[in-house]
Structure formats: C-alpha cells, structure tokens
Design a protein around this motif. Structure first.
Motif, PDB file in Angstrom:
ATOM      1  N   VAL A 147     -21.774   3.078  44.141  1.00  0.00           N
ATOM      2  CA  VAL A 147     -21.113   2.556  42.943  1.00  0.00           C
ATOM      3  C   VAL A 147     -21.816   3.179  41.750  1.00  0.00           C
TER       4      VAL A 147
ATOM      5  N   ALA B 221     -21.642  -3.831  39.230  1.00  0.00           N
ATOM      6  CA  ALA B 221     -20.599  -4.297  40.154  1.00  0.00           C
ATOM      7  C   ALA B 221     -21.091  -5.472  40.993  1.00  0.00           C
TER       8      ALA B 221
ATOM      9  N   GLU C 266     -20.144  -6.921  44.373  1.00  0.00           N
ATOM     10  CA  GLU C 266     -19.361  -6.599  45.564  1.00  0.00           C
ATOM     11  C   GLU C 266     -20.165  -6.905  46.827  1.00  0.00           C
ATOM     12  N   ASP C 267     -19.481  -7.360  47.853  1.00  0.00           N
ATOM     13  CA  ASP C 267     -20.078  -7.571  49.183  1.00  0.00           C
ATOM     14  C   ASP C 267     -21.302  -8.479  49.133  1.00  0.00           C
TER      15      ASP C 267
ATOM     16  N   TRP D  80     -24.860  -4.897  42.037  1.00  0.00           N
ATOM     17  CA  TRP D  80     -25.296  -3.522  42.214  1.00  0.00           C
ATOM     18  C   TRP D  80     -25.641  -2.887  40.879  1.00  0.00           C
TER      19      TRP D  80
ATOM     20  N   ARG E 252     -29.721  -2.967  44.526  1.00  0.00           N
ATOM     21  CA  ARG E 252     -28.848  -4.136  44.486  1.00  0.00           C
ATOM     22  C   ARG E 252     -29.655  -5.386  44.826  1.00  0.00           C
TER      23      ARG E 252
END
Length: 453
Positions: free
Chosen positions: A107, A113, A115-116, A120, A433
C-alpha cells in the motif's frame, strides 16, 4: 489516587472510538526525516494539526520550532490532583518518520490505509501508534474533565529519527523550562508483548518495558595517502587502508557484556519458557533465536556493535584518490565507551583516523518504583496472562535527551501483538503496520496507567 473533589473517572469509548482514525490521519502526513534540513518535510504541518486537535477540546498548546524552520514541536499540560506531591509525568512521541519508497510497498506508505485488521503506513509502529494513543487519551481526558493523579505533559516532537539535534536535544539545551517539574517520562520503544511457550504447553505474554538503551554513536573513518595513477604500483593507497579497516571492524565480534536490564530480561524469559539463557554458553546467540524475531534486538544488547553503513572514495577509475572515508554505526553498552574505543583503535590501525559525527550517551534505569508498579497493574488489568519485564533497546530514543535533565525514562507504548507478527522487522521496514486490536488494547492499558501513575 486523588481526593473526592478530583475527577479520575473517564469514558473510555471516546479514545477507543477515534484512536484508529487518529493514527491513520497522522500517517497521512509525510513527515519523512532525511537527516538534511532542506529535504526533511511535514513536521510543521503535522504538529500544527496535532495542536488543533488538542485545542479543539480545550487545551492551551505551545508550538515550538527546535533550531530550524519547520521543525515543529507541540506541548500541552493536563493538570493533575491539587494534592499531589509527585513530579509531573512526560508522555512523549515523535512526529517524524524515516523515508519510504512507495514502489516497495503493498500500500502507499503515506496512505494510512485501514485494511485486513491493520493500520498501514510509515510510522505505524515508529511511532505514530503511540502518538495516536496519547493524542486520543489527551482529548478524552480534557473532554471528560478527567483529573489524573499528577500533572501530565504531552509532548509531540520533531527529529527523533536523526538523533534529535533539531528536536529533543535542542529543546533540552535551549528550552529546559518546557519540562519544569517533570521527573519521569514514558515514550517508545516498549510495552509490546512477546509470547513465549511454557514447558506445560501454555503461553505467556511478556510485556517488554524499555529501561535501558545503547548509545547512538556514528563514527567517520578517514584514510589519507598518496594520490597517483591507477596503472602504477602503489603500496600507499587510501582505499586499501580504509577497506582493510572497515572489513576488520565489520567482521569483529565484541565481547559479551551482561547489563542489569538484559540480565533481568533473560532471567524472566528463562523462568517462563524453561530455556537456559546462560550468557557464558557458546551457543547463547543460537538459544536467543528461539525467541523469534525479537532475538535481533535482544542479541544486539549482549555486546557492542559497529556496522559499516557508508563508503566514499575516488572520482575516476584510473586515479588513486588521496582520501577515502567510511561511516560506521556504533551502538555501545552502558559503561563500555572507553573499552570500545580502545578496541576500535586496535582494529583500524595507524593508517586510519576516526572522529565522532554524532555521539549520544547510553541510558539505563532500574526496573522498580511506583511508575513500574503502575505499568504492571495496567497490563494485568487488561491481560491477566501478561507479565512486565525490563529490557534494553539496541537503538536510541528521545529518552537520551530527557535523561540529561534528570528525567527518569521508560519505553512504554503498550501493544498486545499476535505471536506470529514479526514486529521487529516492521521498524523502518517495508509494509510497516500495526494491528487495530493492538491499538485498542494499548489505548486501554495506557489510559489505566495514566490514571494510576
């Protein structure tokens, strides 16, 4: 705690509801610190945004530029119980990050971000996670009218990633008044969990509190000799002298030295895991590997290190240069500086000169006292299977500056981490992250700690 007239109650959902968004927003500020004034960006804009978030809930903030335009720092006081006899607590975090190359990442490193299950971006663990948690709690406390047991100074700082010359060290040298009344501090790098397997098949989470760190010492080596034509026989060559010295230094293993912080850490791990971390064992490094990725940090605290990082020589293929230089990243244990320098001089020999580019002292404190008790209590309140243990950081932090003015410093940015996460690799690494659940856990632990410290 405070008397009945002081409020220590708080609504924890305020900080929990916004900590992820705050960390994501902080990451979106590109505060890359290149180590050069003209190319370091973003600190002022980020600091002003932090100040606005604090002022939004009623803080009076002080914005200070530390030695150069744009090197922004923000300070905000939260006053504690009027009957407190303890000094103030400094909660500090740095806003700058190391640079990142977007092409290398899954990313964009400045996307923030979510995400998951992770947030991040560059700075997610170093250290905009802690900055976001501190900012979320500062806002929560002020919004709720919470009065902690003692005064708290929240500080959001510049330039840590380049040693703090235009950050904490400048502030300590030029504005010590900003820290008047502060006796203790918490910041990076500590409070994160290490999961160890116990002999009975269960697991224990050790929360590693930083009580010590090695020196940060960058050394320049210079070799000078006769310049000449590249086709001649030439037995007085600066490049050769330098290359030999760099190779010897880079391949050298310094003696094992066990400090108190490292000794206590190894004893705690032995107690929980049943592994024998005998420092006299020739296979101590191999045993450490059983700890997983954290072995890279712990292993580096058993001895001094001197890693070559930069080389420079010559300007044309057929010209033997008069001068060759190298930069060595040295990290020295507390009490070892004189012995380290003697060892280095013996290795590099008489044809190479050395000088310090940057030299920041090591730091070590003891793992005891009311603040340590409050850390342990806070961790156990939210993870009964946890245990706080001291450890030494192989790198350096802004604690080096604050220790110079008598502040007792700890690394405590609590995170409950998944056992499979290679946390050490995320510092300055690609795809940095932080787990969302870790942020939420850390916010709750930090809240408990600040309200009982």
């Amino acid at each position: 705690m405070s008397d009945p007239g002081n409020r220590t109650d708080t609504n924890p959902t305020v900080a929990l509801d916004e900590v992820v968004d705050l960390v994501s927003s902080l990451i979106r500020f590109d505060t890359s610190n290149t180590g050069e004034l003209e190319t370091t960006v973003g600190e002022k804009e980020c600091a002003e945004w932090v100040a606005s978030k604090l002022e939004e809930v009623g803080y009076e903030t002080e914005y200070v530029e530390s030695g150069a335009p744009g090197r922004g720092n923000v300070f905000a006081w939260l006053r504690g119980a009027s009957n407190s006899t303890r000094g103030a607590l400094l909660v500090h975090g740095h806003l700058d990050v190391v640079p990142a190359e977007p092409a290398d990442w899954s990313v964009h490193p400045f996307s923030g971000a979510v995400e998951d299950g992770y947030v991040w971006g560059r700075g997610a663990v170093d250290m905009k996670d802690m900055v976001g948690m501190a900012l979320a709690l500062a806002r929560q406390f002020k919004s709720n009218g919470t009065v902690p047991p003692r005064d708290i100074l929240f500080a959001f700082l510049a330039d840590e990633e380049a040693g703090g010359k235009y950050g904490s060290h400048w502030l300590v040298d030029n504005r010590p008044d900003l820290f008047e009344g502060v006796t203790e501090a918490v910041g990076e790098v500590g409070g994160f969990s290490l999961t160890v397997a116990r002999p009975d098949g269960t697991e224990k989470r050790l929360y590693m509190v930083e009580t010590a760190e090695k020196s940060l010492a960058w050394m320049r080596l210079t070799a000078k000799a006769r310049a000449g034509h590249g086709s001649f026989l030439h037995d007085d060559n600066a490049v050769t002298y330098l290359a030999e010295a760099v190779a010897k230094l880079g391949n050298h293993t310094f003696p094992l030295v066990l400090t108190e912080s490292v000794s206590q850490f190894l004893r705690a791990v032995s107690e929980e895991s049943g592994l024998d971390f005998d420092p006299t064992s020739p296979d101590i490094d191999g045993t450490l590997l059983k700890l997983g990725s954290i072995a890279r940090i712990v292993g580096a605290t058993l001895r001094d290190t001197a890693n070559p990082t930069m080389l420079s020589a010559g300007y044309k293929a057929n010209v033997i240069p008069q001068t060759a230089t190298a930069v060595i990243d040295c990290r020295v244990l507390p009490g070892r500086q004189a012995a380290f320098e003697k060892e280095v001089d013996e290795l590099i020999g008489p044809n190479v000169e050395r000088e310090w580019i940057t030299k920041l002292e090591p730091y070590e404190t003891t793992f005891d006292g009311d603040l340590v008790d409050a850390m342990n209590e806070a961790v156990l309140a939210h993870d009964p299977n946890g245990r706080t243990v001291p450890y030494m950081l192989s790198g350096g932090t802004d604690a080096k500056a604050f220790a110079r003015i008598g502040i007792r410093c700890f690394g405590f940015a609590p995170l409950k981490l998944p056992p499979e996460l290679d946390f050490a690799a995320l510092f300055h690494g690609i795809d940095e992250r932080v787990p969302v659940e870790s942020l939420e856990f850390g916010t709750q632990v930090l809240e408990h700690f600040l309200l009982h410290s």
